[in-house]
Enzyme design. Structure first.
Site, PDB file in Angstrom:
ATOM      1  N   LYS A  77      -2.741  -1.953   7.708  1.00 48.44           N
ATOM      2  CA  LYS A  77      -3.947  -1.483   8.375  1.00 48.44           C
ATOM      3  C   LYS A  77      -4.122  -2.194   9.711  1.00 48.44           C
ATOM      4  O   LYS A  77      -3.766  -3.356   9.866  1.00 48.44           O
ATOM      5  CB  LYS A  77      -5.176  -1.729   7.477  1.00 48.44           C
ATOM      6  CG  LYS A  77      -5.229  -0.807   6.264  1.00 48.44           C
ATOM      7  CD  LYS A  77      -6.529  -0.995   5.511  1.00 48.44           C
ATOM      8  CE  LYS A  77      -6.630  -0.003   4.350  1.00 48.44           C
ATOM      9  NZ  LYS A  77      -7.894  -0.174   3.595  1.00 48.44           N
ATOM     10  N   TYR A 127     -10.363  -9.928  -7.059  1.00 46.01           N
ATOM     11  CA  TYR A 127      -9.363 -10.262  -8.066  1.00 46.01           C
ATOM     12  C   TYR A 127      -9.731 -11.539  -8.824  1.00 46.01           C
ATOM     13  O   TYR A 127      -9.219 -11.771  -9.909  1.00 46.01           O
ATOM     14  CB  TYR A 127      -7.981 -10.386  -7.416  1.00 46.01           C
ATOM     15  CG  TYR A 127      -7.532  -9.066  -6.845  1.00 46.01           C
ATOM     16  CD1 TYR A 127      -7.132  -8.026  -7.679  1.00 46.01           C
ATOM     17  CD2 TYR A 127      -7.548  -8.833  -5.483  1.00 46.01           C
ATOM     18  CE1 TYR A 127      -6.753  -6.801  -7.167  1.00 46.01           C
ATOM     19  CE2 TYR A 127      -7.177  -7.615  -4.959  1.00 46.01           C
ATOM     20  CZ  TYR A 127      -6.786  -6.601  -5.805  1.00 46.01           C
ATOM     21  OH  TYR A 127      -6.431  -5.385  -5.299  1.00 46.01           O
ATOM     22  N   HIS A 143      -1.847   2.420  -6.155  1.00 48.86           N
ATOM     23  CA  HIS A 143      -2.745   1.296  -5.943  1.00 48.86           C
ATOM     24  C   HIS A 143      -2.936   0.475  -7.212  1.00 48.86           C
ATOM     25  O   HIS A 143      -3.261  -0.711  -7.138  1.00 48.86           O
ATOM     26  CB  HIS A 143      -4.093   1.800  -5.415  1.00 48.86           C
ATOM     27  CG  HIS A 143      -4.578   1.035  -4.228  1.00 48.86           C
ATOM     28  ND1 HIS A 143      -3.841   0.928  -3.064  1.00 48.86           N
ATOM     29  CD2 HIS A 143      -5.706   0.305  -4.024  1.00 48.86           C
ATOM     30  CE1 HIS A 143      -4.514   0.176  -2.201  1.00 48.86           C
ATOM     31  NE2 HIS A 143      -5.641  -0.214  -2.761  1.00 48.86           N
ATOM     32  N   ARG A 183       0.853  -1.186   0.000  1.00 48.64           N
ATOM     33  CA  ARG A 183       0.000   0.000   0.000  1.00 48.64           C
ATOM     34  C   ARG A 183       0.887   1.233   0.000  1.00 48.64           C
ATOM     35  O   ARG A 183       2.045   1.193   0.419  1.00 48.64           O
ATOM     36  CB  ARG A 183      -0.889   0.042   1.238  1.00 48.64           C
ATOM     37  CG  ARG A 183      -1.878  -1.114   1.380  1.00 48.64           C
ATOM     38  CD  ARG A 183      -2.709  -0.929   2.640  1.00 48.64           C
ATOM     39  NE  ARG A 183      -3.736  -1.954   2.795  1.00 48.64           N
ATOM     40  CZ  ARG A 183      -3.588  -3.065   3.517  1.00 48.64           C
ATOM     41  NH1 ARG A 183      -2.444  -3.279   4.165  1.00 48.64           N
ATOM     42  NH2 ARG A 183      -4.560  -3.943   3.614  1.00 48.64           N
ATOM     43  N   HIS A 225      -5.146  -8.471   3.628  1.00 54.03           N
ATOM     44  CA  HIS A 225      -6.593  -8.294   3.765  1.00 54.03           C
ATOM     45  C   HIS A 225      -7.094  -9.084   4.968  1.00 54.03           C
ATOM     46  O   HIS A 225      -6.824 -10.279   5.093  1.00 54.03           O
ATOM     47  CB  HIS A 225      -7.318  -8.801   2.512  1.00 54.03           C
ATOM     48  CG  HIS A 225      -7.167  -7.895   1.336  1.00 54.03           C
ATOM     49  ND1 HIS A 225      -7.402  -8.316   0.033  1.00 54.03           N
ATOM     50  CD2 HIS A 225      -6.813  -6.588   1.239  1.00 54.03           C
ATOM     51  CE1 HIS A 225      -7.200  -7.310  -0.792  1.00 54.03           C
ATOM     52  NE2 HIS A 225      -6.849  -6.249  -0.091  1.00 54.03           N
ATOM     53  N   ARG A 272      -0.361  -2.119  -6.999  1.00 57.50           N
ATOM     54  CA  ARG A 272      -0.776  -3.139  -6.025  1.00 57.50           C
ATOM     55  C   ARG A 272      -1.839  -4.050  -6.631  1.00 57.50           C
ATOM     56  O   ARG A 272      -1.776  -5.278  -6.482  1.00 57.50           O
ATOM     57  CB  ARG A 272      -1.306  -2.442  -4.769  1.00 57.50           C
ATOM     58  CG  ARG A 272      -1.878  -3.362  -3.684  1.00 57.50           C
ATOM     59  CD  ARG A 272      -2.174  -2.540  -2.437  1.00 57.50           C
ATOM     60  NE  ARG A 272      -3.133  -3.143  -1.548  1.00 57.50           N
ATOM     61  CZ  ARG A 272      -2.834  -4.004  -0.571  1.00 57.50           C
ATOM     62  NH1 ARG A 272      -1.573  -4.381  -0.400  1.00 57.50           N
ATOM     63  NH2 ARG A 272      -3.765  -4.494   0.216  1.00 57.50           N
TER      64      ARG A 272
END
Length: 300
Positions: free
Chosen positions: A172, A274, A239, A148, A265, A242
Site C-alpha cells: 500500500k 493481533y 487474507h 496481501r 502496516h 495473512r
C-alpha cells in the site's frame, strides 16, 4: 408547515434538484423518519425544536436497541443534509448534528487458521502438474510471508531472490518491502517456476494462467477458496492466510514491531489487533489448564 411536510419537501428537493436515486431516497426517508418520530414523541412541532442534546439521546437509544454504528452514521449524515437544506431555506438557525458522531464500531477480529489447520492445508500430497504446483506455491507464499492479495498478484520474477530466501513486494502507498521466504515456500516456488516457463508467459508475472497471462485477484481468490474446501472443508480466502501468518508470528515472537514491519502496516495500531487474537489463545489455554480456572462439575 409540519415536520412531515418539511421532510417531504426535502426529499422532493433531493429527487428533483440533486437527482438522487430512488433507493437512496428511500434510505433517507427511513432514517429521517426515525428522527421525525422522536421529535413527535418529544412534543416538538417543528425541526427547529430539535437540539444537539436531544439528538444525542436519540442516537444513544437507537444504539442500545441494537442499531449498528454504520446505520447510525448514515442517520446522522441524513440529518445533516436535512438541516443544511432547512438552513438554506431560512427554516432553521442551527444544525443539531454538528459535532455528533456515532459510537465506534466494535472491531471484528480477523478469522485465522490455527497451526494444525495450516499444516493440514499445506502438507497434503501435491500433484506434479501446472495448476497444482502453482496453487501450492501461492498458498505457501501467502502463509510464509504474509502477503496481501494485491502483492501476490503483482509479484514479478525480479522480486524473487530464492537463494537468499527473500521476496520483494510493492504494498500500500507504493511502498516496497523485503520479506523472508520460508524453506517450504522456497521449495514450492522452485517446483513451480520450471512449469511456469512451459506456458510461454507474456510478462514477468510469477503466477500465471495456462495461457501465460498474469493471474488476477479473482482467479487467485477462487483457487484459494477451492483449496480450503478441498483440504479443510471450510471457506478460505487469501487474507485469512495473512492473518494466520501474523497471529502465529506474534504468538511465537511476541515482537509487535517486527510483525508490523512484516505486514507493512503504516500504523502499529493496525497490527495491535493481533494482540487480541493472541490473548484469546492464551485465555483459552488458561481456562483449560489452570486448576483455579476450571469450573466445578455437579459432583466431585
Amino acid at each position: 408547515m409540519t415536520l412531515e411536510a418539511h421532510l417531504d419537501a426535502y426529499i422532493e428537493h433531493l429527487r428533483r434538484e440533486r437527482q438522487v436515486s430512488t433507493h437512496t431516497l428511500d434510505g433517507y426517508r427511513r432514517d429521517l423518519g426515525k428522527v421525525r418520530a422522536f421529535c413527535e414523541a418529544e412534543g416538538l412541532s417543528d425541526w427547529a425544536g430539535l437540539d444537539t442534546r436531544n439528538l444525542r439521546r436519540l442516537v444513544a437509544r437507537l444504539h442500545q436497541q441494537g442499531l449498528a454504528s454504520r446505520s447510525l452514521a448514515r442517520l446522522l449524515s441524513a440529518t445533516r443534509g436535512l438541516y443544511q437544506y432547512l438552513l438554506r431555506e431560512g427554516l432553521c438557525r442551527h444544525d443539531p448534528a454538528t459535532g455528533l458522531s456515532p459510537p465506534k464500531r466494535e472491531r471484528r477480529l480477523p478469522r485465522t487458521l490455527d497451526a494444525d489447520r495450516s499444516a493440514q492445508l499445506l502438507d497434503g500430497a501435491v500433484e506434479d502438474d501446472f495448476i497444482a504446483r502453482r496453487d501450492q506455491a501461492m498458498l505457501e507464499l501467502f502463509y510464509s510471508s504474509g502477503l496481501r492479495l494485491s502483492e501476490l498478484v503483482g509479484l514479478d520474477l525480479d522480486g524473487l531472490d530464492l537463494p537468499a530466501g527473500l521476496v520483494r513486494v510493492r504494498g500500500k502507498g507504493n511502498k516496497v518491502r523485503e520479506l523472508p521466504v520460508g524453506s517450504l515456500a522456497r521449495q514450492a516456488l522452485e517446483q513451480w517456476l520450471p512449469l511456469r516457463k512451459l506456458a510461454n508467459p507474456g510478462d514477468g508475472a510469477v503466477f500465471i494462467s495456462q495461457q501465460g497471462r498474469r493471474l488476477g485477484p479473482r482467479a487467485v481468490q477462487l483457487r484459494v477458496r477451492q483449496a480450503g474446501v478441498r483440504e479443510l472443508g471450510q471457506h478460505l480466502h487469501p487474507h485469512m492466510l495473512r492473518h494466520s501468518f501474523a497471529s502465529h508470528m506474534l504468538e511465537s515472537s511476541q515482537d509487535l514491531r517486527a510483525v508490523q514491519e512484516l505486514l507493512g502496516h503504516a500504523d502499529i495500531a493496525t497490527t495491535q489487533i493481533y494482540t487480541h487474537l493472541d490473548f484469546q489463545h492464551l485465555a483459552s489455554v488458561y481456562d483449560q489448564t489452570h486448576p483455579r480456572a476450571k469450573r466445578k462439575g455437579g459432583s466431585e
